[in-house]
Design a protein around this motif. Structure first.
Motif, short mmCIF file in Angstrom:
data_model
loop_
_atom_site.label_atom_id
_atom_site.label_comp_id
_atom_site.label_asym_id
_atom_site.label_seq_id
_atom_site.Cartn_x
_atom_site.Cartn_y
_atom_site.Cartn_z
N ALA A 160 0.83 -1.21 0.00
CA ALA A 160 0.00 0.00 0.00
C ALA A 160 0.87 1.26 0.00
O ALA A 160 0.58 2.24 -0.70
CB ALA A 160 -0.93 -0.01 1.21
N LEU A 216 2.35 1.77 -3.51
CA LEU A 216 1.37 2.33 -4.45
C LEU A 216 1.12 3.80 -4.18
O LEU A 216 0.88 4.58 -5.11
CB LEU A 216 0.06 1.53 -4.36
CG LEU A 216 0.13 0.06 -4.79
CD1 LEU A 216 -1.19 -0.63 -4.54
CD2 LEU A 216 0.51 -0.04 -6.27
N THR A 217 1.18 4.19 -2.91
CA THR A 217 0.98 5.60 -2.57
C THR A 217 2.18 6.44 -2.99
O THR A 217 2.02 7.54 -3.54
CB THR A 217 0.75 5.75 -1.06
OG1 THR A 217 -0.33 4.91 -0.66
CG2 THR A 217 0.40 7.18 -0.71
N TYR A 276 -2.20 5.70 -6.10
CA TYR A 276 -3.35 6.13 -5.29
C TYR A 276 -2.93 7.33 -4.46
O TYR A 276 -1.77 7.43 -4.04
CB TYR A 276 -3.83 4.99 -4.40
CG TYR A 276 -4.33 3.79 -5.17
CD1 TYR A 276 -5.59 3.80 -5.76
CD2 TYR A 276 -3.52 2.67 -5.34
CE1 TYR A 276 -6.03 2.71 -6.48
CE2 TYR A 276 -3.96 1.58 -6.07
CZ TYR A 276 -5.22 1.60 -6.65
OH TYR A 276 -5.65 0.54 -7.38
N LEU A 321 -2.88 6.45 1.57
CA LEU A 321 -2.70 5.07 2.00
C LEU A 321 -4.04 4.37 2.18
O LEU A 321 -4.18 3.19 1.89
CB LEU A 321 -1.90 5.04 3.31
CG LEU A 321 -1.25 3.72 3.69
CD1 LEU A 321 -0.21 3.33 2.66
CD2 LEU A 321 -0.59 3.83 5.06
N ALA A 366 -5.23 3.26 -1.12
CA ALA A 366 -4.48 2.08 -1.58
C ALA A 366 -4.99 0.82 -0.89
O ALA A 366 -5.16 -0.22 -1.54
CB ALA A 366 -3.00 2.28 -1.30
N ILE A 392 -6.65 -2.38 -2.79
CA ILE A 392 -6.11 -3.73 -2.67
C ILE A 392 -7.18 -4.71 -2.22
O ILE A 392 -7.30 -5.82 -2.76
CB ILE A 392 -4.91 -3.73 -1.70
CG1 ILE A 392 -3.74 -2.94 -2.29
CG2 ILE A 392 -4.47 -5.16 -1.38
CD1 ILE A 392 -2.60 -2.75 -1.32
#
Length: 789
Positions: free
Chosen positions: A488, A491-492, A497, A500, A503, A507
């Motif tokens: 997460a 991805l942030t 995204y 958090l 994200a 997920i």
């Protein structure tokens, strides 16, 4: 009387009650009932109003939230007019916007809930008021019953009071909701501005927006004015933060007090562990560990957007100590000295970048630092890599070495090409990714260390003794949970995204269909967790039974293993059914699954099921236990394991024989140690004809009694059994305590008998054969006579 309809009474007062209808009679029942229920309904309303969210506390948050929105609006407006605005500054504004939106939603939800509940209650009392008016009109037509009807005016006053109570509550909620709507409109407009700026900066990342770092044009942009601007920004930052620190001095003081308490606790925890424990490296650095704990906790709170104003006030105070503590603890991850030094340099550069962002350093100076920092990292890394390759001839260039070099080299190349936005983005993203990875791994080690520390002082002795083993067993779960957090965060950081939370939601919302079954990450993690937890639970309970419970009652080791095995099967069965329920299988589906298994067993799994059932019989009846000495056919050995399908027997040649359980049930098996390990050893002995039988028996008996391994009860025996073809046959029979000593005792007795027979002059004959020749050829007879002559 209460069953008489009002209309019937008004039309013809002399009619009998037998002409009434049930619908008209219901009105009289209701109006009489209301006289009792309305006061109680009013009390219930007052109690319900006390349970809704306190609008006064909500209104206290609105001024602070309005100030944050105005400040963000100002920052967004200034960002539009700043051509040197960095992409990281925009992402910081976007993160602040997300936090403010999250707080608006958290405030708006209780307001919406209040308004909905108050509206429902208000409509209920309005309906009661309209019904009461109808009752009042009907009651006016039956004047002869006015003295027996309830006081309608008092009921009307109760309804009015209830409506006033609801109105007093619904008015401030509506006003607060209107203000929240205004906030949402302003936030939407700010979001539109920031979104446009981010899209513009994303487009600029792949464009040449600055002179080359090798050209004089770039250095001409670094003027005295730029340096003065940087100094002025630093002074403004210092003054602003100083004011904030003064305003929040009590909160800061509590943070430092908490840091001191945590450091003291970590320091004294060092005496509770040994050097091999995972907590020991943290306990050896109490101050650094305390800073990491406090700053990491506050960072998680900041990232999760729990409080909107948190980011503006505390970001610089959180991130810098966190980076410094991670740099000091990095040697727990990287053991090679030069790699650890390189990593610390990267983290120092990241700390400087955070500080530059905080003071809003002019872009040319910021970009200059990034370029030459990357150039320094590349040269430093290249030097140590070449040195390592030259000093270690067997060392090869791996992908990890190449990737480490590509990072600073790409920034240098982008700077030479004039792609300043791209270089800044790569530098910030990669360093943030490295920091996030280090933080997550340190959190894994920290969690394992804390759990091991707690296990070392758990009340149960078995837990304390196996603390290290338990940590090894649960370590994959710790890695899995932190791995989700790391994904997460990745991805942030890569801006897939915005936050958090987004994200995490993305997920967990991923799903795909396999036939008619919908599979989600949550379901997969649930399956993994239940399966692994079932195995851990089985291992823990079996260890507890075998090490703590069963030994107290002097249970035989073989029985202990059998009981542990049964418990293991039972826990696995329970875990299997729990797993089916988590997957959504109902009773009918489980029945179908059982039918399918029955068909499979009938066609192809008969032998496996037969062995499995035979294994259960062995566990329950226990004709064979682990540690028993059994003889199957010509093989003799010790039972090492009673498995689900087969039993493992180890022979005296150290060979392991795997025997299907069904053979142990259906075949003849000799168990030498089923009831007890004591056995009888027989030693056959032959002496020459003409020997003194009494003397032989005496010698044999003395040899048996002299052996220390032979039991005195039952007494040893020496027996004269038969007249053999070449000898008189005797046998010594003795008892020993353990079957494992059988061959050793047999060897010792044979040696003692041989020695004693030699001393006593008793002969052990060779096998003898008499040959009677009935006829011989003349030539052979003459040859024999000549040889004998």
């Amino acid at each position: 009387m209460f069953f008489m309809p009002l209309q019937a009474l008004s039309a013809d007062e002399e009619k009998t009650p037998t002409t009434v209808t049930s619908q008209q009679a219901l009105s009289l029942i209701e109006i009489n009932t209301w006289s009792n229920t309305l006061p109680r309904d009013l009390i219930d309303l007052q109690n319900n109003i006390e349970t809704i969210a306190n609008i006064a506390k909500i209104e206290e948050k609105l001024p602070t939230l309005e100030e944050l929105i105005e400040e963000l609006d100002w920052d967004a407006t200034m960002a539009k007019s700043n051509p040197e605005l960095r992409f990281d500054d925009l992402t910081a504004l976007e993160a602040t916007l997300r936090k403010i939106s999250a707080e608006i939603n958290s405030i708006n939800k209780p307001i919406e809930k209040n308004v909905k509940e108050l509206e429902i209650w208000y409509r209920e009392w309005v309906d009661k008021e309209s019904k009461l008016k109808e009752f009042s009109q009907q009651a006016a037509e039956i004047t002869h019953l006015s003295d027996s009807l309830p006081d309608i005016s008092s009921l009307a006053n109760l309804i009015v009071k209830a409506k006033e109570l609801i109105a007093e509550q619904i008015r401030p909620n509506l006003l607060a909701g209107r203000k929240i709507n205004d906030f949402e409109t302003r936030v939407y407009a700010i979001n539109d501005i920031i979104g446009d700026l981010i899209r513009e900066r994303k487009a600029l990342r792949t464009q040449q927006t600055a002179p080359s770092m090798l050209s004089a044009d770039f250095y001409s942009t670094i003027t005295v004015h730029r340096i003065s601007e940087a100094w002025q920004n630093l002074r403004l930052f210092a003054n602003y933060k100083a004011k904030q620190f003064i305003q929040q001095r009590y909160v800061i003081g509590l943070c430092f007090l908490g840091l001191l308490v945590v450091a003291i606790c970590v320091y004294f925890s060092k005496t509770l562990v040994i050097a091999s424990h995972k907590w020991y490296p943290f306990a050896s650095r109490p101050v650094t560990t305390a800073i990491f704990i406090l700053s990491a906790t506050l960072s998680i709170i900041d990232i999760l957007a729990i409080q909107a104003e948190f980011h503006q006030l505390w970001t610089i105070l959180i991130q810098l100590p966190l980076v410094i503590s991670v740099a000091l603890l990095s040697d727990l991850i990287f053991k090679i000295k030069w790699q650890n030094a390189l990593l610390k340099q990267l983290l120092v550069f990241l700390a400087v970048i955070i500080f530059f962002n905080a003071i809003d350093l002019p872009h040319p100076l910021y970009y200059l630092f990034i370029f030459y920092s990357s150039l320094f990292l590349f040269v430093y890394y290249l030097y140590f890599t070449m040195k390592r390759l030259l000093t270690s001839p067997g060392q090869k260039i791996t992908w990890s070495i190449i990737l480490w070099a590509v990072f600073p080299l790409s920034i240098v190349i982008a700077g030479i090409g004039g792609y300043d936005q791209l270089a800044s983005t790569i530098f910030g993203r990669v360093l943030s990714l490295i920091l996030a990875s280090l933080i997550v791994w340190l959190m894994v080690l920290f969690a394992a260390g804390i759990i091991e520390l707690l296990l070392c002082y758990f009340p149960l002795k078995i837990v304390r003794q196996n603390a290290t083993l338990i940590i090894k067993q649960i370590f994959p779960i710790i890695i899995l949970t932190h791995g989700i957090f790391w994904i997460a965060a990745l991805l942030t950081i890569m801006l897939v995204y915005p936050t958090l939370n987004a994200a995490f939601k993305a997920i967990t919302s991923i799903q795909f269909t396999f036939y008619s079954m919908t599979i989600t990450p949550g379901a997969v993690l649930g399956i993994v967790f239940i399966g692994y937890a079932t195995l851990l639970c089985s291992q823990g309970i079996r260890a507890f039974l075998c090490q703590e419970v069963l030994p107290r009652y002097n249970v035989d080791p073989g029985v202990q293993i059998s009981i542990a095995r049964l418990v293991h099967y039972a826990i696995l069965t329970i875990g299997f059914f729990i797993l089916l329920r988590v997957l959504g299988f109902g009773l009918s589906q489980i029945t179908i699954l059982g039918g399918a298994l029955g068909i499979g067993i009938g066609f192809g799994l008969q032998a496996i099921v037969n062995n499995f059932v035979s294994g259960l019989i062995l566990l329950f009846e226990r004709p064979i236990k682990v540690g028993d000495m059994i003889e199957v056919g010509e093989e003799l050995g010790e039972v090492k394991e009673l498995g689900l399908r087969a039993t493992t027997v180890q022979t005296f040649d150290n060979a392991e024989i795997v025997i299907p359980n069904s053979e142990l049930i259906t075949s003849s098996v000799t168990n030498w140690t089923l009831a007890e390990k004591r056995i009888r050893v027989k030693v056959p002995v032959g002496v020459a004809y003409g020997s003194d039988i009494e003397k032989v028996l005496k010698v044999l008996l003395s040899c048996a009694e002299a052996n220390p391994t032979v039991l005195s009860t039952p007494k040893p025996q020496a027996l004269f059994l038969a007249f053999g073809s070449s000898s008189l046959d005797f046998e010594v029979r003795v008892w020993i305590a353990d079957f494992a000593d059988r061959l050793e005792v047999l060897s010792e007795l044979n040696q003692d008998i041989e020695n004693e027979f030699q001393l006593a002059g008793i002969e052990i004959p060779f096998p003898q054969t008499d040959l009677h020749v009935r006829s011989v050829d003349d030539e052979i007879a003459a040859l024999i006579n000549n040889n004998s002559g």
